[in-house]
Design a protein around this motif. Structure first.
Motif: not given
Length: 347
Positions: A1-21
């Protein structure tokens, strides 16, 4: 099975995911085949930009991510390994499906999926080399879905471009008195070429332009394998996909003449051309630009670039996309979001 891989989320200054990204990778079913798609953007409110790589079959995702990731700040960028290319390569792909018409259909299914995913009615398209032919043909077929078109290594009369490319490398070999190159180039003769003869011509072109030195190959390899979503395990598919796609499609695509197939487009058009491009000589791109009818047209020269201005002069390329293309899409209202379907961060 092929795996699509991963891509890093957009994160804010405190490491939290950027809302709406949005930062996601998956295989989409396009034209009956699973094809690799990545969507990245700091805000889904930004207009979608679909990147069409060249070849056919030569994924440029790693190059775009390395040199042009800044575009993710102002666009929602869609990266796509086309049918038969790189992570979308599969030995079971029917050769008979590798046609221009099928790629237009695949792209339309992708556009529909992107429109539904990010909630925009129209997209911007950037096409490079073969991707510039696909992009123009698609924009001509579906003008209601494309707000702006931009192209580099822009195809016009493909056959004319191949003739000029061959003439250039032959003249360079003569100037350098490179007997080995002259013997190989004279053996294949001038275009039209099949895929095997094209490999010979392009190999010598890369050599005279200095792209096959150990230093150049090392630099390219580091970029190719250093992209966040890349892996050395992708190399076999990258090479096999390029050879398969080129062999399957070259006869058809190299006969395309956009002056005849797409003499008019119904959206603003921008050509971003490398002054020293000898793969798609800019004379042929300019001839198409001058003949093309569109609501507005813009031509930007990249004086230090060859076939890939987005690699050779990335800062200027990124700025041109933001300053020229982005404002066109900024004025297009988004459709209302149905209740309970508000945009959300993805990772």
């Amino acid at each position: 099975m092929r795996r699509p891989g991963e891509t890093a989320p957009f994160r804010g200054p405190r490491g939290q995911p950027v809302p709406g990204s949005i930062a996601e990778i998956r295989y989409l079913r396009l034209g009956g085949l699973d094809q690799w798609v990545m969507i990245r953007g700091e805000s889904v409110t930004n207009p979608p930009l679909i990147l069409l790589h060249g070849g056919p079959g030569l994924s440029e995702t790693a190059l775009f991510r390395h040199f042009n990731a800044a575009l993710e700040k102002t666009f929602t960028v869609v990266y796509w390994d086309q049918r038969g290319a790189a992570k979308s390569f599969d030995r079971g792909i029917p050769r008979s499906s590798m046609t221009v018409e099928q790629f237009i259909s695949d792209l339309d299914e992708l556009v529909e999926a992107v429109r539904a995913r990010v909630g925009h009615e129209r997209v911007a398209i950037f096409g490079h080399s073969w991707g510039s032919a696909l992009g123009v043909l698609y924009a001509g077929r579906f003008p209601e879905k494309v707000a702006a078109y931009a192209g580099s290594g822009q195809i016009g009369d493909w056959a004319a471009g191949e003739a000029l490319s061959y003439a250039f490398v032959l003249a360079e070999a003569q100037r350098r008195d490179d007997r080995k190159a002259l013997k190989a180039l004279r053996a294949i003769g001038p275009p039209p070429h099949d895929a095997r003869r094209l490999w010979t011509q392009r190999t010598w072109l890369q050599r005279v332009e200095g792209d096959l030195t150990a230093r150049a190959l090392w630099k390219f390899g580091r970029v190719l394998l250093g992209a966040p979503e890349s892996s050395i395990l992708d190399l076999p598919g990258l090479v096999r996909g390029f050879r398969f796609s080129l062999d399957a499609m070259w006869a058809e695509v190299s006969a395309l003449n956009l002056l005849e197939r797409a003499p008019a487009l119904q959206m603003p058009v921008f050509f971003l051309l490398g002054r020293h491009d000898h793969w798609v000589p800019p004379e042929t791109s300019v001839a198409y630009f001058e003949a093309l009818t569109a609501p507005s047209k813009g031509l930007v020269w990249f004086e230090a670039s060859k076939h890939e201005p987005f690699v050779d002069e990335p800062a200027k390329f990124n700025a041109a996309m933001v300053e020229l293309v982005r404002p066109i899409l900024a004025g297009i209202p988004r459709p209302p979001v149905p209740s309970g379907q508000a945009a959300h961060a993805a990772s």
